[in-house]
Design a protein around this motif. Structure first.
Motif, PDB file in Angstrom:
ATOM      1  N   ASP A 189       5.241 -15.513  -5.669  1.00  0.00           N
ATOM      2  CA  ASP A 189       6.637 -14.355  -5.472  1.00  0.00           C
ATOM      3  C   ASP A 189       8.108 -14.824  -6.214  1.00  0.00           C
ATOM      4  O   ASP A 189       8.209 -13.309  -6.500  1.00  0.00           O
ATOM      5  N   SER A 207       2.644  -8.149  -4.686  1.00  0.00           N
ATOM      6  CA  SER A 207       1.752  -6.653  -5.172  1.00  0.00           C
ATOM      7  C   SER A 207       2.170  -6.310  -3.501  1.00  0.00           C
ATOM      8  O   SER A 207       1.563  -7.219  -2.466  1.00  0.00           O
ATOM      9  N   GLY A 208       2.202  -5.261  -3.132  1.00  0.00           N
ATOM     10  CA  GLY A 208       1.852  -4.248  -2.130  1.00  0.00           C
ATOM     11  C   GLY A 208      -0.150  -4.146  -1.617  1.00  0.00           C
ATOM     12  O   GLY A 208       0.195  -3.278  -2.629  1.00  0.00           O
ATOM     13  N   ARG A 209      -0.328  -4.097  -0.340  1.00  0.00           N
ATOM     14  CA  ARG A 209      -1.700  -4.402  -0.266  1.00  0.00           C
ATOM     15  C   ARG A 209      -1.756  -3.181   0.477  1.00  0.00           C
ATOM     16  O   ARG A 209      -1.472  -2.488   1.599  1.00  0.00           O
ATOM     17  N   CYS A 210      -3.775  -2.516   0.654  1.00  0.00           N
ATOM     18  CA  CYS A 210      -4.014  -1.839   1.207  1.00  0.00           C
ATOM     19  C   CYS A 210      -5.294  -1.879   1.940  1.00  0.00           C
ATOM     20  O   CYS A 210      -5.887  -3.289   1.882  1.00  0.00           O
ATOM     21  N   SER A 231      -0.177  -8.257   7.961  1.00  0.00           N
ATOM     22  CA  SER A 231       1.053  -7.846   8.306  1.00  0.00           C
ATOM     23  C   SER A 231       1.673  -8.266   9.336  1.00  0.00           C
ATOM     24  O   SER A 231       3.305  -7.836   9.132  1.00  0.00           O
ATOM     25  N   THR A 235       4.895  -8.494   5.852  1.00  0.00           N
ATOM     26  CA  THR A 235       5.412  -7.387   6.125  1.00  0.00           C
ATOM     27  C   THR A 235       6.671  -7.087   5.723  1.00  0.00           C
ATOM     28  O   THR A 235       7.977  -7.900   6.573  1.00  0.00           O
ATOM     29  N   SER A 236       7.337  -6.137   5.057  1.00  0.00           N
ATOM     30  CA  SER A 236       8.337  -5.804   4.620  1.00  0.00           C
ATOM     31  C   SER A 236       8.650  -4.385   4.198  1.00  0.00           C
ATOM     32  O   SER A 236       7.782  -3.666   3.457  1.00  0.00           O
ATOM     33  N   ASN A 238       7.656  -1.937   5.210  1.00  0.00           N
ATOM     34  CA  ASN A 238       5.946  -1.189   5.924  1.00  0.00           C
ATOM     35  C   ASN A 238       5.846  -1.391   4.976  1.00  0.00           C
ATOM     36  O   ASN A 238       4.109  -0.872   5.027  1.00  0.00           O
ATOM     37  N   ASN A 239       5.238  -2.504   3.606  1.00  0.00           N
ATOM     38  CA  ASN A 239       4.322  -3.378   3.162  1.00  0.00           C
ATOM     39  C   ASN A 239       3.667  -4.397   3.441  1.00  0.00           C
ATOM     40  O   ASN A 239       4.555  -5.120   3.841  1.00  0.00           O
ATOM     41  N   PHE A 241       1.876  -7.356   1.956  1.00  0.00           N
ATOM     42  CA  PHE A 241       2.120  -8.440   0.168  1.00  0.00           C
ATOM     43  C   PHE A 241       1.675  -9.248   0.111  1.00  0.00           C
ATOM     44  O   PHE A 241       1.556 -10.075   0.873  1.00  0.00           O
TER      45      PHE A 241
END
Length: 264
Positions: A189, A207-210, A231, A235-236, A238-239, A241
């Motif tokens: 990061d 990279s924000g993950r889904c 999560s 989490t930062s 609301n994403n 990473f």
């Protein structure tokens, strides 16, 4: 500290299974042949595993001048260079993307396999999709990837996650392009500029993950992990990473075994 490339992946067709490679040519838009194709629906909207997890069960393979797709007991192939002449205007998220259909037969094969009408399309030229990066305050020529051209993950990040999971996951969950040996979880990061082989890279942001990371690539079945566990500590704003987005500053070939250095 010694950072070495452990694995390299390309994903010719967006959201289908990836291909592990020993070397890859880095280009501005991403690795050569990486996410240059994608599936779109009748409204020209791009299709991903988020809505159709079974896309993970389509396996591309590059064979000379062709790409072969295997899906259970069915296979289909098309020429890498082939496409129809009519432009199709689609989007990848907010980015307008001009693409062209590969051919009618390939679109028909995917439509029958998925059970709804869709087309396989291809991005032809650098600049046919531009991504405006607020983080960089610049515009990048990109492929059909979600945002940035490359995703890099350190080995310790996955090890740290798996220590917290009852059922371990593989790196394929996170669809990286470059996996390196690392010393600390998520230290990637904080990389700035670095070099692999002759190619210089610039880090952009984690990279924000889904929900896609919850899709088991071996089965196409979605569970709550590993996103639920991630999560709790990644989490930062609301994403969630995992891994970091990067782009290349020049072209060149990188290979498994290459060192990553910060002297550029």
């Amino acid at each position: 500290m010694n950072y070495v490339v452990k694995e390299l992946y390309i994903y010719p067709i967006k959201s289908l299974a990836g291909i592990t490679v020993q070397s890859a040519k880095a280009e501005e838009m991403g690795f050569e042949k990486d996410r240059r194709w994608m599936l779109i629906d009748e409204e020209n909207q791009f299709i991903t595993q988020r809505e159709y997890p079974k896309l993970s069960q389509f396996y591309p393979n590059i064979k000379g001048n062709k790409i072969e797709i295997s899906h259970y007991d069915s296979t289909h192939e098309f020429l890498i260079e082939e496409s129809l002449n009519e432009p199709v205007f689609s989007k990848v998220w907010d980015d307008e993307s001009m693409v062209v259909e590969v051919n009618k037969a390939t679109s028909k094969w995917f439509s029958e396999a998925l059970g709804f009408s869709c087309k396989l399309v291809k991005i032809l030229n650098k600049g046919d999709r531009k991504h405006n990066s607020s983080r960089l305050n610049q515009t990048l020529n990109v492929s059909l990837a979600d945002g940035y051209p490359y995703l890099l993950i350190g080995s310790k990040s996955l090890e740290f996650l798996n220590e917290k999971l009852k059922e371990k996951v593989t790196i394929q969950r996170f669809r990286p392009n470059i996996v390196i040996s690392s010393q600390l979880p998520h230290e990637e990061d904080f990389f700035d500029a670095f070099q692999i082989g002759t190619v210089k890279f610039q880090n952009v942001k984690p990279s924000g993950r889904c929900v896609m990371v919850n899709n088991n690539p071996k089965t196409g079945i979605v569970f709550k992990e590993p996103l639920k566990t991630l999560s709790t500590y990644r989490t930062s704003n609301n994403n969630v990473f995992f891994g970091t987005n990067i782009f290349s500053l020049n072209e060149g070939t990188i290979a498994v075994g290459d060192d990553l250095t910060f002297k550029i």
